[in-house]
Write a protein that holds these residues in place. Structure first.
Motif, mmCIF file in Angstrom:
data_model
loop_
_atom_site.group_PDB
_atom_site.id
_atom_site.type_symbol
_atom_site.label_atom_id
_atom_site.label_comp_id
_atom_site.label_asym_id
_atom_site.label_seq_id
_atom_site.Cartn_x
_atom_site.Cartn_y
_atom_site.Cartn_z
ATOM 1 N N GLY A 121 25.765 11.452 23.181
ATOM 2 C CA GLY A 121 26.003 11.455 24.620
ATOM 3 C C GLY A 121 25.486 10.201 25.297
ATOM 4 N N LEU A 122 25.577 9.070 24.602
ATOM 5 C CA LEU A 122 25.092 7.798 25.118
ATOM 6 C C LEU A 122 26.229 6.805 25.240
ATOM 7 N N GLU A 123 25.981 5.751 26.012
ATOM 8 C CA GLU A 123 26.859 4.593 25.990
ATOM 9 C C GLU A 123 26.529 3.822 24.719
ATOM 10 N N LYS A 124 27.524 3.163 24.161
ATOM 11 C CA LYS A 124 27.303 2.401 22.934
ATOM 12 C C LYS A 124 26.163 1.398 23.109
ATOM 13 N N SER A 125 26.074 0.782 24.284
ATOM 14 C CA SER A 125 25.015 -0.204 24.530
ATOM 15 C C SER A 125 23.630 0.447 24.549
ATOM 16 N N GLN A 126 23.554 1.735 24.909
ATOM 17 C CA GLN A 126 22.280 2.440 24.939
ATOM 18 C C GLN A 126 21.795 2.791 23.531
ATOM 19 N N LEU A 127 22.720 2.892 22.593
ATOM 20 C CA LEU A 127 22.368 3.273 21.231
ATOM 21 C C LEU A 127 21.389 2.279 20.616
ATOM 22 N N GLN A 128 21.659 0.998 20.769
ATOM 23 C CA GLN A 128 20.784 -0.018 20.183
ATOM 24 C C GLN A 128 19.369 0.118 20.737
ATOM 25 N N GLY A 129 19.234 0.320 22.037
ATOM 26 C CA GLY A 129 17.918 0.501 22.630
ATOM 27 C C GLY A 129 17.208 1.729 22.077
#
Length: 55
Positions: free
Chosen positions: A25-33
């Motif tokens: 349930g995340l944005e792809k950019s949030q996954l790395q963080g």
């Protein structure tokens, strides 16, 4: 679904980054963080959970 299992599946190559983020349930950019912020104990437990003890 257990988020640790989803992250483990991603790290093992069973999920793409986009699929992993979607399941969590995340944005792809949030996954790395998220992956960078994981405490070492969780990273270790993910690895250990998938390797049964020999014996």
């Amino acid at each position: 679904m257990d988020k640790r299992k989803v992250i483990d599946a991603y790290q093992r190559g069973f999920l793409t980054p986009q699929e992993c983020a979607q399941v969590l349930g995340l944005e792809k950019s949030q996954l790395q963080g998220l992956l960078e912020d994981l405490p070492m104990e969780i990273k270790r437990s993910i690895t250990l959970d998938n390797h049964p003890a020999s014996g």
